[in-house]
Design an enzyme around this catalytic site. Structure first.
Site, PDB file in Angstrom:
ATOM      1  N   SER A 220      41.386  32.088  41.864  1.00 16.39           N
ATOM      2  CA  SER A 220      40.327  32.844  41.238  1.00 16.39           C
ATOM      3  C   SER A 220      40.192  33.032  39.613  1.00 16.39           C
ATOM      4  CB  SER A 220      40.126  34.028  41.791  1.00 16.39           C
ATOM      5  OG  SER A 220      41.110  34.625  41.897  1.00 16.39           O
TER       6      SER A 220
ATOM      7  N   HIS B  84      41.197  40.950  38.448  1.00 15.38           N
ATOM      8  CA  HIS B  84      40.890  39.717  37.362  1.00 15.38           C
ATOM      9  C   HIS B  84      40.871  40.502  36.046  1.00 15.38           C
ATOM     10  CE1 HIS B  84      39.503  38.181  41.413  1.00 15.38           C
ATOM     11  NE2 HIS B  84      40.282  37.279  41.027  1.00 15.38           N
TER      12      HIS B  84
ATOM     13  N   ASP C  15      37.939  43.584  37.489  1.00 19.49           N
ATOM     14  CA  ASP C  15      37.835  44.187  38.795  1.00 19.49           C
ATOM     15  C   ASP C  15      39.332  44.528  39.109  1.00 19.49           C
ATOM     16  OD1 ASP C  15      39.176  41.823  39.425  1.00 19.49           O
ATOM     17  OD2 ASP C  15      37.224  41.079  40.411  1.00 19.49           O
TER      18      ASP C  15
END
Length: 359
Positions: A43, A326, A323
């Site tokens: 991610s 990340h 978040d």
């Protein structure tokens, strides 16, 4: 704002980041330094491959992408990822497209295979839903290679050998595997040292597979200080430390072995040019001020992802984390810029991406 005084040099870093941000579209003039750029990862660099998967690990909704020129694309941050920065520095005038949507001649400048929740191990991240593990990403690369061969014929092998490949895997093998004992057995089967050995052994075979597919210029990203992620701090606590020490300690065991693996691959594989990017070191030596501001920029759900449509913090430049897991574009700028051109000799081993591209 007391943390801002922690590092008097931070004002200089912010000024540099501001100039980089303003000039990111014109860092490099002329043709790209490599003909194509292929990206493997999770991610941290996913740019839309998970958008249509049945998974919790997707970022195709606001406030993700609030600072990205194309808006919400599936990037797990407010703006650009580190590989977006690297692509710009290499001279590419377009963002590398995700495998999920790349078509036609677009693949000749590269493909991004990265997938949120993915790991070195196939089972990693399974509690999140579907994700494209590194083994599946390698299979997707074979599809791309067959398409490139259709377009370039006998010139395909030489073409692919000149491209840049970056691989950044392993974070989820800790966050969404080893340190989730209620779902996975790995922490019961292996000590942290043994688990690092098991991961590196499998990773070695996967990197050799990538080499067998024609990759010669490969930059491998080490793991970051994932024990400092707000979601991990919230889950485990820090027992008085700034971060979750047991997680960062396990990560360091993996990174140490990864650096040694680079030496082995370069020694054993003909014409191989592997290099290691020390993201952990860049994080601890280069971003001390932001580490103290470890609150999330967006309001997060229980799983650490942004709550849809909620308004994020206004001064995103001063936040390390967007978040629960990340980094913000600010941090990605630092990671990408220092991976491309090392600021300290310890940032990379044995050379940075700029020199790798020139080899």
């Amino acid at each position: 704002m007391a943390w801002f005084k922690y590092n008097r040099g931070w004002r200089v870093i912010l000024s540099v980041l501001f100039l980089i941000s303003l000039n990111s579209r014109s860092w490099v003039l002329g043709a790209p330094q490599v003909p194509c750029y292929f990206i493997f990862g999770d991610s941290l660099v996913d740019n839309g491959n998970n958008n249509k998967l049945e998974t919790q690990a997707k970022a195709n909704y606001p406030p993700y992408g609030i600072d990205f020129p194309e808006g919400t694309t599936g990037r797990f941050t407010n703006g650009r990822t580190s590989v977006d920065i690297i692509a710009g520095l290499l001279g590419f005038h377009k963002y590398i497209q995700p495998f999920a949507t790349a078509k036609g001649s677009e693949i000749l400048i590269g493909v991004n295979y990265a997938s949120g929740g993915a790991g070195i191990r196939d089972e990693t991240g399974q509690q999140l839903g579907d994700r494209i593990s590194l083994n599946r990403q390698l299979r997707n690369h074979l599809v791309t290679i067959s398409r490139v061969r259709e377009m370039l014929g006998s010139n395909a092998t030489a073409y692919l050998s000149k491209c840049l490949y970056t691989v950044g895997m392993g974070s989820n093998d800790y966050i969404n595997n080893y340190f989730m004992p209620d779902v996975y057995q790995t922490s019961k089967l292996y000590t942290p040292e043994q688990y690092a050995d098991v991961l590196i052994e499998q990773y070695q075979q996967q990197l050799k597979t990538l080499y067998s597919y024609g990759a010669r210029k490969v930059a491998i990203f080490g793991l970051s200080v994932i024990g400092c992620a707000p979601a991990e701090i919230s889950r485990f606590g820090t027992d008085g430390s700034l971060c979750v020490d047991k997680i960062n300690g396990a990560v360091m065991l993996f990174n140490d072995r990864l650096k040694s693996l680079v030496d082995k691959l370069n020694r054993d594989l003909a014409d191989a040019k592997f290099t290691y990017i020390d993201i952990f070191g860049i994080s601890t030596a280069g971003l001390p001020a932001l580490q103290l501001a470890s609150s999330t920029c967006c309001e997060v759900r229980e799983d650490g992802m942004c709550i849809p449509v909620e308004t994020p913090c206004l001064i995103r430049l001063l936040h390390a984390f967007y978040d629960g897991f990340h980094p913000t574009e600010t941090v990605n700028l630092v990671f990408g810029a220092r991976a491309y051109k090392a600021l300290l000799s310890s940032d990379v081993y044995p050379f940075d991406i700029h020199h790798l591209a020139m080899l």
